[in-house]
Motif scaffolding. Sequence first.
Motif, PDB file in Angstrom:
ATOM      1  N   ASN A 182       0.829  -1.203   0.000  1.00  0.00           N
ATOM      2  CA  ASN A 182       0.000   0.000   0.000  1.00  0.00           C
ATOM      3  C   ASN A 182       0.863   1.251   0.000  1.00  0.00           C
ATOM      4  N   VAL A 183       0.397   2.247  -0.730  1.00  0.00           N
ATOM      5  CA  VAL A 183       1.032   3.560  -0.729  1.00  0.00           C
ATOM      6  C   VAL A 183      -0.041   4.600  -0.440  1.00  0.00           C
ATOM      7  N   GLY A 184       0.384   5.793  -0.043  1.00  0.00           N
ATOM      8  CA  GLY A 184      -0.553   6.826   0.374  1.00  0.00           C
ATOM      9  C   GLY A 184      -1.166   7.627  -0.747  1.00  0.00           C
ATOM     10  N   SER A 185      -0.552   7.603  -1.934  1.00  0.00           N
ATOM     11  CA  SER A 185      -1.085   8.418  -3.031  1.00  0.00           C
ATOM     12  C   SER A 185      -0.632   7.856  -4.371  1.00  0.00           C
ATOM     13  N   ALA A 186      -1.291   8.343  -5.422  1.00  0.00           N
ATOM     14  CA  ALA A 186      -0.892   7.953  -6.769  1.00  0.00           C
ATOM     15  C   ALA A 186       0.518   8.452  -7.065  1.00  0.00           C
ATOM     16  N   GLN A 187       0.873   9.609  -6.514  1.00  0.00           N
ATOM     17  CA  GLN A 187       2.221  10.150  -6.717  1.00  0.00           C
ATOM     18  C   GLN A 187       3.272   9.244  -6.065  1.00  0.00           C
ATOM     19  N   GLU A 188       2.972   8.738  -4.873  1.00  0.00           N
ATOM     20  CA  GLU A 188       3.909   7.834  -4.197  1.00  0.00           C
ATOM     21  C   GLU A 188       4.075   6.546  -5.005  1.00  0.00           C
ATOM     22  N   LYS A 189       2.993   6.063  -5.605  1.00  0.00           N
ATOM     23  CA  LYS A 189       3.067   4.867  -6.450  1.00  0.00           C
ATOM     24  C   LYS A 189       3.953   5.140  -7.656  1.00  0.00           C
ATOM     25  N   ALA A 190       3.750   6.288  -8.299  1.00  0.00           N
ATOM     26  CA  ALA A 190       4.577   6.666  -9.455  1.00  0.00           C
ATOM     27  C   ALA A 190       6.045   6.817  -9.050  1.00  0.00           C
ATOM     28  N   ASP A 191       6.285   7.386  -7.857  1.00  0.00           N
ATOM     29  CA  ASP A 191       7.656   7.538  -7.370  1.00  0.00           C
ATOM     30  C   ASP A 191       8.296   6.180  -7.098  1.00  0.00           C
ATOM     31  N   ALA A 192       7.517   5.239  -6.568  1.00  0.00           N
ATOM     32  CA  ALA A 192       8.039   3.900  -6.299  1.00  0.00           C
ATOM     33  C   ALA A 192       8.460   3.221  -7.604  1.00  0.00           C
ATOM     34  N   VAL A 193       7.643   3.350  -8.629  1.00  0.00           N
ATOM     35  CA  VAL A 193       7.969   2.770  -9.938  1.00  0.00           C
ATOM     36  C   VAL A 193       9.229   3.438 -10.501  1.00  0.00           C
ATOM     37  N   ARG A 194       9.289   4.768 -10.410  1.00  0.00           N
ATOM     38  CA  ARG A 194      10.443   5.508 -10.931  1.00  0.00           C
ATOM     39  C   ARG A 194      11.732   5.087 -10.224  1.00  0.00           C
ATOM     40  N   VAL A 195      11.677   4.993  -8.896  1.00  0.00           N
ATOM     41  CA  VAL A 195      12.860   4.605  -8.122  1.00  0.00           C
ATOM     42  C   VAL A 195      13.291   3.184  -8.482  1.00  0.00           C
ATOM     43  N   ALA A 196      12.331   2.261  -8.587  1.00  0.00           N
ATOM     44  CA  ALA A 196      12.660   0.869  -8.928  1.00  0.00           C
ATOM     45  C   ALA A 196      13.289   0.780 -10.316  1.00  0.00           C
ATOM     46  N   LYS A 197      12.747   1.525 -11.280  1.00  0.00           N
ATOM     47  CA  LYS A 197      13.279   1.493 -12.638  1.00  0.00           C
ATOM     48  C   LYS A 197      14.698   2.049 -12.718  1.00  0.00           C
ATOM     49  N   SER A 198      15.060   2.899 -11.774  1.00  0.00           N
ATOM     50  CA  SER A 198      16.386   3.528 -11.806  1.00  0.00           C
ATOM     51  C   SER A 198      17.505   2.597 -11.348  1.00  0.00           C
ATOM     52  N   VAL A 199      17.153   1.449 -10.769  1.00  0.00           N
ATOM     53  CA  VAL A 199      18.161   0.517 -10.267  1.00  0.00           C
ATOM     54  C   VAL A 199      18.765  -0.275 -11.426  1.00  0.00           C
ATOM     55  N   ALA A 235       3.706  -2.763 -11.072  1.00  0.00           N
ATOM     56  CA  ALA A 235       3.166  -2.177  -9.844  1.00  0.00           C
ATOM     57  C   ALA A 235       1.660  -2.415  -9.738  1.00  0.00           C
ATOM     58  N   SER A 236       1.154  -3.409 -10.461  1.00  0.00           N
ATOM     59  CA  SER A 236      -0.289  -3.663 -10.445  1.00  0.00           C
ATOM     60  C   SER A 236      -0.782  -4.121  -9.067  1.00  0.00           C
ATOM     61  N   ALA A 237       0.086  -4.689  -8.262  1.00  0.00           N
ATOM     62  CA  ALA A 237      -0.301  -5.134  -6.921  1.00  0.00           C
ATOM     63  C   ALA A 237      -0.030  -4.062  -5.863  1.00  0.00           C
ATOM     64  N   LEU A 238       0.398  -2.881  -6.306  1.00  0.00           N
ATOM     65  CA  LEU A 238       0.664  -1.761  -5.401  1.00  0.00           C
ATOM     66  C   LEU A 238      -0.581  -0.884  -5.379  1.00  0.00           C
ATOM     67  N   THR A 239      -1.297  -0.902  -4.271  1.00  0.00           N
ATOM     68  CA  THR A 239      -2.573  -0.198  -4.200  1.00  0.00           C
ATOM     69  C   THR A 239      -2.434   1.131  -3.477  1.00  0.00           C
ATOM     70  N   VAL A 240      -3.225   2.082  -3.944  1.00  0.00           N
ATOM     71  CA  VAL A 240      -3.259   3.412  -3.330  1.00  0.00           C
ATOM     72  C   VAL A 240      -4.303   3.383  -2.226  1.00  0.00           C
ATOM     73  N   ASN A 241      -3.900   3.720  -1.029  1.00  0.00           N
ATOM     74  CA  ASN A 241      -4.799   3.763   0.120  1.00  0.00           C
ATOM     75  C   ASN A 241      -5.635   5.030  -0.002  1.00  0.00           C
ATOM     76  N   ALA A 242      -6.901   4.881  -0.346  1.00  0.00           N
ATOM     77  CA  ALA A 242      -7.783   6.025  -0.631  1.00  0.00           C
ATOM     78  C   ALA A 242      -7.946   6.949   0.572  1.00  0.00           C
ATOM     79  N   SER A 243      -7.950   6.414   1.768  1.00  0.00           N
ATOM     80  CA  SER A 243      -8.156   7.249   2.955  1.00  0.00           C
ATOM     81  C   SER A 243      -6.938   8.137   3.216  1.00  0.00           C
ATOM     82  N   ALA A 244      -5.754   7.703   2.805  1.00  0.00           N
ATOM     83  CA  ALA A 244      -4.558   8.510   3.033  1.00  0.00           C
ATOM     84  C   ALA A 244      -4.412   9.602   1.994  1.00  0.00           C
ATOM     85  N   GLU A 245      -5.120   9.469   0.875  1.00  0.00           N
ATOM     86  CA  GLU A 245      -4.974  10.419  -0.225  1.00  0.00           C
ATOM     87  C   GLU A 245      -5.718  11.720   0.063  1.00  0.00           C
TER      88      GLU A 245
END
Length: 124
Positions: free
Chosen positions: A88-105, A113-123
């Motif tokens: 779970n991540v807190g926002s769509a931006q955090e999900k995009a950042d996670a993908v970006r960081v992973a791709k940079s390795v 990241a299809s199994a990475l869900t955005v927690n709607a209450s945190a957004e």
Amino acid sequence: MRNQSMIRRTVLAAGLTAAFALIPLSQVAAQDASADGSMQRSNQTVPDKAADAWITTKVKSEFGTSKAVKATDVSVTTVDGMVTLSGNVGSAQEKADAVRVAKSVKGVKGVDASALTVNASAEH
């Protein structure tokens, strides 16, 4: 007295270095043991598995040093250079950042990241 202190520090540093060097190998063993409880054979060679374990470790450490991704809520697995993020991540931006960081390795061939869900209450 100073020599003993220096020797202790050197031995401690060498021990920590050896321990950290073994982390990727222990992750390979853990991935093999937790292959959904089935006895499926993998076509991956030991160097491939070690490379995947290194990528997983590197992605997790990049998350840990990134302010954009809360590393404790994201799980990382790697198979043949393909990184899968889940949790779970807190926002769509955090999900995009996670993908970006992973791709940079180095060594990452792609990120799922299809199994990475955005927690709607945190957004909100």
